[in-house]
Design a protein around this motif. Sequence first.
Motif, PDB file in Angstrom:
ATOM      1  N   GLY A  34       8.089  -2.922   2.189  1.00  0.00           N
ATOM      2  CA  GLY A  34       8.758  -2.501   2.510  1.00  0.00           C
ATOM      3  C   GLY A  34      10.188  -2.489   2.204  1.00  0.00           C
ATOM      4  N   SER A  35      10.919  -3.103   2.670  1.00  0.00           N
ATOM      5  CA  SER A  35      11.762  -3.490   1.911  1.00  0.00           C
ATOM      6  C   SER A  35      12.767  -4.046  -0.116  1.00  0.00           C
ATOM      7  CB  SER A  35      12.906  -4.978   2.902  1.00  0.00           C
ATOM      8  OG  SER A  35      12.338  -5.894   2.899  1.00  0.00           O
ATOM      9  N   GLU A  36      11.341  -3.817   0.155  1.00  0.00           N
ATOM     10  CA  GLU A  36      11.450  -4.497  -1.632  1.00  0.00           C
ATOM     11  C   GLU A  36      12.017  -3.165  -2.385  1.00  0.00           C
ATOM     12  OE1 GLU A  36      12.483  -6.955  -3.622  1.00  0.00           O
ATOM     13  OE2 GLU A  36      12.417  -8.605  -1.486  1.00  0.00           O
ATOM     14  N   LEU A  37      10.811  -2.411  -1.932  1.00  0.00           N
ATOM     15  CA  LEU A  37      10.799  -0.977  -2.705  1.00  0.00           C
ATOM     16  C   LEU A  37      11.628   0.093  -1.653  1.00  0.00           C
ATOM     17  CD1 LEU A  37       6.904  -0.036  -2.388  1.00  0.00           C
ATOM     18  CD2 LEU A  37       8.353  -0.782  -4.240  1.00  0.00           C
ATOM     19  N   GLY A  38      12.155  -0.531  -1.403  1.00  0.00           N
ATOM     20  CA  GLY A  38      13.457   0.275  -0.362  1.00  0.00           C
ATOM     21  C   GLY A  38      13.465   1.167   0.490  1.00  0.00           C
ATOM     22  N   LEU A  39      12.534   0.867   1.523  1.00  0.00           N
ATOM     23  CA  LEU A  39      12.222   1.146   2.819  1.00  0.00           C
ATOM     24  C   LEU A  39      13.064   0.482   3.557  1.00  0.00           C
ATOM     25  CD1 LEU A  39       7.974   1.548   2.520  1.00  0.00           C
ATOM     26  CD2 LEU A  39       9.986   3.459   1.539  1.00  0.00           C
ATOM     27  N   GLY A  40      13.941  -0.454   3.105  1.00  0.00           N
ATOM     28  CA  GLY A  40      14.806  -0.954   4.270  1.00  0.00           C
ATOM     29  C   GLY A  40      14.134  -1.831   5.398  1.00  0.00           C
ATOM     30  N   ALA A  41      13.117  -1.272   5.837  1.00  0.00           N
ATOM     31  CA  ALA A  41      11.932  -2.005   7.293  1.00  0.00           C
ATOM     32  C   ALA A  41      10.561  -1.694   6.882  1.00  0.00           C
ATOM     33  CB  ALA A  41      12.443  -2.337   7.970  1.00  0.00           C
ATOM     34  N   GLU A  42       9.618  -2.034   7.537  1.00  0.00           N
ATOM     35  CA  GLU A  42       8.462  -1.611   6.976  1.00  0.00           C
ATOM     36  C   GLU A  42       7.817  -1.846   9.164  1.00  0.00           C
ATOM     37  OE1 GLU A  42       5.986  -4.090   3.478  1.00  0.00           O
ATOM     38  OE2 GLU A  42       5.115  -4.752   5.046  1.00  0.00           O
ATOM     39  N   ILE A  43       6.740  -1.149   9.142  1.00  0.00           N
ATOM     40  CA  ILE A  43       6.223  -1.091  10.015  1.00  0.00           C
ATOM     41  C   ILE A  43       5.002  -1.525  10.620  1.00  0.00           C
ATOM     42  CG2 ILE A  43       4.748   1.503  10.406  1.00  0.00           C
ATOM     43  CD1 ILE A  43       6.654  -0.265  13.421  1.00  0.00           C
ATOM     44  N   GLY A  44       4.395  -1.523   8.849  1.00  0.00           N
ATOM     45  CA  GLY A  44       2.711  -2.112   7.718  1.00  0.00           C
ATOM     46  C   GLY A  44       2.807  -1.483   6.528  1.00  0.00           C
ATOM     47  N   ILE A  45       1.791  -2.047   5.899  1.00  0.00           N
ATOM     48  CA  ILE A  45       0.786  -1.345   4.728  1.00  0.00           C
ATOM     49  C   ILE A  45      -0.312  -0.296   5.079  1.00  0.00           C
ATOM     50  CG2 ILE A  45       0.367  -1.743   2.495  1.00  0.00           C
ATOM     51  CD1 ILE A  45       2.763  -4.679   2.366  1.00  0.00           C
ATOM     52  N   ALA A  46      -0.248   0.723   4.561  1.00  0.00           N
ATOM     53  CA  ALA A  46      -1.615   0.617   4.683  1.00  0.00           C
ATOM     54  C   ALA A  46      -2.423   0.562   3.671  1.00  0.00           C
ATOM     55  CB  ALA A  46      -1.469   2.455   5.270  1.00  0.00           C
ATOM     56  N   THR A  47      -3.798   0.366   4.157  1.00  0.00           N
ATOM     57  CA  THR A  47      -4.710   0.652   2.888  1.00  0.00           C
ATOM     58  C   THR A  47      -5.438   1.335   2.589  1.00  0.00           C
ATOM     59  OG1 THR A  47      -5.668  -1.315   3.459  1.00  0.00           O
ATOM     60  CG2 THR A  47      -4.271  -2.106   2.091  1.00  0.00           C
ATOM     61  N   SER A  48      -5.751   2.415   4.182  1.00  0.00           N
ATOM     62  CA  SER A  48      -6.365   3.463   4.181  1.00  0.00           C
ATOM     63  C   SER A  48      -5.321   4.821   3.750  1.00  0.00           C
ATOM     64  CB  SER A  48      -7.324   3.445   5.548  1.00  0.00           C
ATOM     65  OG  SER A  48      -6.138   3.336   6.162  1.00  0.00           O
ATOM     66  N   LYS A  49      -6.076   6.227   3.376  1.00  0.00           N
ATOM     67  CA  LYS A  49      -5.020   6.888   2.865  1.00  0.00           C
ATOM     68  C   LYS A  49      -4.800   7.406   3.575  1.00  0.00           C
ATOM     69  CE  LYS A  49      -8.107   6.256  -1.516  1.00  0.00           C
ATOM     70  NZ  LYS A  49      -8.158   7.331  -2.825  1.00  0.00           N
ATOM     71  N   LEU A  50      -4.789   7.823   4.781  1.00  0.00           N
ATOM     72  CA  LEU A  50      -4.994   8.886   5.059  1.00  0.00           C
ATOM     73  C   LEU A  50      -3.204   9.276   6.305  1.00  0.00           C
ATOM     74  CD1 LEU A  50      -6.799  11.751   5.916  1.00  0.00           C
ATOM     75  CD2 LEU A  50      -7.489  10.942   8.162  1.00  0.00           C
ATOM     76  N   HIS A  51      -2.982   9.718   5.914  1.00  0.00           N
ATOM     77  CA  HIS A  51      -1.299   9.438   6.869  1.00  0.00           C
ATOM     78  C   HIS A  51      -0.220   9.044   5.907  1.00  0.00           C
ATOM     79  CE1 HIS A  51       1.751  10.666   9.670  1.00  0.00           C
ATOM     80  NE2 HIS A  51       2.058   9.780   9.394  1.00  0.00           N
TER      81      HIS A  51
END
Lengths: 415, 415
Positions: free
Chosen positions: B373-390
Motif C-alpha cells: 500500500g505505501s509503496e503504491l501511494g495509498l499512504g497506508a494499507e489495511i490489507g491486501i485482497a487476493t479475492s476480487k470482490l470489492h
Amino acid sequence: MSLIKTLSQNAAIAAQTLAVLDEQVKNTILLDMARALRAHSDEIIKANKLDLANAESANMGSAMLDRLTLNNDRIESMAAGIETVASLPDPVGIQRDLGDRPNGLSIRKMRVPLGVVCMIYEARPNVTADAGALCFKSGNAVILRGGKEALHSSKMIASILQKVLEVYQLPPALITVVPDPDRALMMELMQQREYIDVIIPRGGEGLINFVTDNSKVPVIQHFKGVCHLYVDKDADLEIAMALLLNGKTQRTGVCNALEGLIVHQDIATAFLPKVAQALAEHKVRINACQQAKSYFDACNVMNDDDFGQEYLDLEIAIKQVDDFDGAINHIRRFGSHHTEVICTQNDVTAARFQRTVDASVVMVNASSRFSDGSELGLGAEIGIATSKLHAYGPMGLESLTTEKYLVSGVGQVRA
Amino acid sequence: MSLIKTLSQNAAIAAQTLAVLDEQVKNTILLDMARALRAHSDEIIKANKLDLANAESANMGSAMLDRLTLNNDRIESMAAGIETVASLPDPVGIQRDLGDRPNGLSIRKMRVPLGVVCMIYEARPNVTADAGALCFKSGNAVILRGGKEALHSSKMIASILQKVLEVYQLPPALITVVPDPDRALMMELMQQREYIDVIIPRGGEGLINFVTDNSKVPVIQHFKGVCHLYVDKDADLEIAMALLLNGKTQRTGVCNALEGLIVHQDIATAFLPKVAQALAEHKVRINACQQAKSYFDACNVMNDDDFGQEYLDLEIAIKQVDDFDGAINHIRRFGSHHTEVICTQNDVTAARFQRTVDASVVMVNASSRFSDGSELGLGAEIGIATSKLHAYGPMGLESLTTEKYLVSGVGQVRA
C-alpha cells in the motif's frame, strides 16, 4: 469430478479467454445472439410450453405463470435487451492513472472482469438471456441456476446462445445452465470458492437468506425495499403529491415503490388533508402515527414499533415528524438501504439529506420508481444491491468488474 | 443482549455519527490521537510487558515475540502512521457525475463509508492503531478482534484513542476492542450481519480459511503470495537480475517476495548461468524444471505438478518456457492472484502481459517487493485482497468505502 465442480471449473477456464476479448468482437457476437433468439423463437416457445404444462399441473399461481410465459413479444424484448447491452460501453480495460511515485514507478488501475458470476434465481426465463448478455459483455463466464419451473426454457435459450459462441470458437461453458435443479447441487455450487467469484441471488427474501446463509462464495444481496418519501417543510406540495402518487400507486409490487410517507409537522395541516383525499381516491390503505391519524377517516393507528413493513400493495405508512432529524431517524430505523426520497425546495436541506441518508439511492424531488438500472442510465441491470460491499444500488456492467493495479518501471528495486 | 451483539450494535450506531463528520475535524482528532499515543507511551509499554510475560511463559517463538514487542521506537512509528493517515485525502463525500437523463434527472455517485469494519488478527498490537486510524479517517467504526497474546497492549492503545474520541464528544464504540479472545465469541462476531459490513482477517492461511468458512458477514481475503518474475526474450538481463535478487533475497518471509522465476527459452543460455551463480552466492535453494536443471549444480528437479509453493524463505522455483503463452499458462496455473512481474524492453509484450495476467498487481520492470500500500501511494494499507470482490490488491482508504447513487430532479415521475 462431480458435475458441479466440473462445470464450475470449465466456466473458470472459459472465462480466461473471454477476459481479453476485444469490445468489437464481443458486440458482434451479442448482435448475433439477438438475431439467433429471434430466428429460433419457435423452438423457445415450444420448450416454454413444456414448462407451462408442468406449471399448470403443479397448480402454479397466475402471477408466477405469467412471469414464466414466453411469447414472440417477450422473445423480441429479450433480443432487444441483448442489443442494448451490445450498445453499452465496455468497462473492461478502462484505466485510471494513480500518478507516479517519487522513485519513478507509474501506478495505474485497470478494470478487469470478476471471472465467474453465478446467478441463482426463480422462475424467470428471461434472466438467462439478460444475465448471459451482461456477463458476456463484461468479460465474465456465467453459471445460471434457475428454478426447475423454467428449466426447459432456460436450457433452450442458453443452447441458442452457446451455438453462437461456438461459431466464434468460444467455449460454450461461458454460458452454463445448471441442468438439474436439485437442491443438493445448488448447495455444492455455493461451495465452489475456487472457481466462482460471486453469487447473485434474485428472488424472494427466503431465497436470498438461504443463499447468504449457506454460500462460501461471496454473495451480493438484494433484500427488501422499504422506501420513504420525506416531505420537508420547504417542499413544493404539488411536487410532493405527484411523487407520492407515482411512488405508491404507479406499480405496487416492486421494490422501488413507496412504503412510507414522512411529513414535517410544519406542513402537515396543509398537506395531509390532500393526501387523505388523493390516497382515498386511489384506494390506498392508511397506517398512520398518533400525530397524523386525525387527518384520515379510516386508518390503522401505528405505534412506534409497527413501522418498516414492505407492503407491496396499495397500502402505506404515514409518520409526522417534528423536524429534519426526526425524518433522518425514522429512515435510519425503518429504511432498508434501498431508496429514500426528499421533497424540498431548499438546496441546503436537500444536500444534507443526500449526504446523511444511508441508502443505495438517495433522491431529491424525483419518484422512487426511477431507482432502476435502466432509468439511472446503466442500460440494463443485473440486480440491485442493498448490502454495501462491492456494489450498492442498481448494478450494471461496471459492477461485474473489479480493478487490478498496473505498475510500470525501468528496473526499480526496493531498498 | 449478548456482549458481542451489544458491541456490534453500538459500533453500528456510532458509525452513523462518524459517517458525516467533516474531513478537517477527523484530521484534527487523528493528530490528537498520535499525540496521545506518544504522551502515554509508558502505559502502553507497561501493558505490553504483561503480554510479553504471558508470551514467555507460553514459550512463544522469537519471531512472534518480536512482533508482539512494543518500545518507544515502535510507538513513535504508530503515532507517525496515524499522522500519515491524517495527511491522506478523505475519500468520503467524493462525487462522480454520471450525467443527465433525457427526462432531466441528474445522476451522480457519492463515496460513503462502509459502516462497521471488523478486523480479525493475530499478535500484532500495532494493527489496533493502524486499523483504528484508517477506519476512522474513512468514516467507519472498527471492531478489533486481536489474538489473546496482544490483548493488554491492544486494550491500552484503544483506550487511549477512545479518550481522544470522548474529548470531541464522539462515541468510544467507534474503536472497539473485543475484550475477550474466546473463540465462541469470535464465532458470534462473524454472525453479526445486521451490524457489521465487512470482516478483514489478517494472519496465516489457517485463520483466513477459518474466517471465510464460518463468517456470515462478507469477508475480504488475503490468501497466499506466490509471485513470479517472467524474464521475456526481449528482457534487459541486468534489470532482470536486479529484479530477481531484490524480489527473492531482500526480505523472504513476506507475501510480495518472489517464489518463482520463469525464463523464455531464447534467453535461457544467456541468463540462467548468471542466475545460478548469483543465487548460489545468496544461498538460495533451487527447484528447477527439466529444461532448466542443467544450469544448476545442486537443485531439486521439479515435475509439472510441483510448482506453486510459497517458500517464504531463500528458495525458488525456476521454469523455462517456450514462449510468452507458456509463461501466461504457468502463472494461470500456479499464481495466487497476488503480484506478477514481467521483465521486457518490448512495450507490446509488456502491455499484453498487463492486460492478460489475472493478478491484483501486474508489474513491468519493477520489483515485486513494491506490491504494498505505501509503496503504491495509498499512504497506508489495511490489507491486501487476493479475492476480487470489492477490492483487489493493496487496500487503502478508498477500499473502506462504497458508492451510493444521488438522483436530483424537479418533480419527475415515472410514466
